[in-house]
Design a protein around this motif. Sequence first.
Motif, PDB file in Angstrom:
ATOM      1  N   GLU A 157       2.558   1.640  -3.347  1.00 55.19           N
ATOM      2  CA  GLU A 157       1.591   2.118  -4.343  1.00 55.19           C
ATOM      3  C   GLU A 157       1.294   3.601  -4.147  1.00 55.19           C
ATOM      4  N   ASP A 158       1.059   4.001  -2.895  1.00 59.75           N
ATOM      5  CA  ASP A 158       0.732   5.401  -2.615  1.00 59.75           C
ATOM      6  C   ASP A 158       1.874   6.343  -2.977  1.00 59.75           C
ATOM      7  N   SER A 159       3.100   5.893  -2.756  1.00 55.80           N
ATOM      8  CA  SER A 159       4.272   6.738  -3.020  1.00 55.80           C
ATOM      9  C   SER A 159       4.905   6.470  -4.375  1.00 55.80           C
ATOM     10  N   ASP A 160       4.370   5.498  -5.105  1.00 49.57           N
ATOM     11  CA  ASP A 160       4.894   5.136  -6.427  1.00 49.57           C
ATOM     12  C   ASP A 160       6.408   4.898  -6.369  1.00 49.57           C
TER      13      ASP A 160
ATOM     14  N   TYR B 285      -3.565  -4.844  -5.064  1.00 51.04           N
ATOM     15  CA  TYR B 285      -2.418  -4.060  -5.537  1.00 51.04           C
ATOM     16  C   TYR B 285      -2.274  -4.192  -7.055  1.00 51.04           C
TER      17      TYR B 285
ATOM     18  N   ARG C 191       0.837  -1.206   0.000  1.00 58.36           N
ATOM     19  CA  ARG C 191       0.000   0.000   0.000  1.00 58.36           C
ATOM     20  C   ARG C 191       0.872   1.256   0.000  1.00 58.36           C
ATOM     21  N   HIS C 192       1.916   1.238   0.826  1.00 53.09           N
ATOM     22  CA  HIS C 192       2.799   2.409   0.868  1.00 53.09           C
ATOM     23  C   HIS C 192       3.562   2.567  -0.453  1.00 53.09           C
TER      24      HIS C 192
END
Length: 158
Positions: free
Chosen positions: A48-51, A76, A45-46
């Motif tokens: 993905e959120d921060s790319d 994801y 998740r992190h």
Amino acid sequence: KDARRLLEVCKRCGPDQSLWVQALSFLASPESGGGHLEEIQEVLRHIEDSDLMPLLLVIETLRHSEEVTIGDVRPYLQAQYKRLIDALSTSRGKSSQDRHEILRMQQEIVQLRSEAKEFQSTRCFQCGLTLDVPAVHFFCGHSYHAYCTPSDGTCPKC
């Protein structure tokens, strides 16, 4: 327990994004001892959120884990797939706009080469006084006294 502490360290050291990538590598490795599915999902998740990582690198990292299945990381993967589809759609739209702009410019070039351009300005766009010789006329339609034109030869209004 160690996996939870690892995530706490990653959260505390927020600016160092490489820790999240290393955490995923560790949690997916056989050396971690397994049983870290929740932690892996949180790291994903992190990421993905921060790319932080490309999709293929995430898949390559996760393939080392014997416990993580496609079903475990399906949200994801679906989110990444949606991002790729959206990026493709955006790129196609921009490509279409660029093609139309190129076509318009090509038509404008043909028109500039084949048709006479009339300059009917009677006033200088810089100072507002009546134009007199020598005057400088730009293809954009603006006209200036020679002494009101910048030395770089570009239209000051455009």
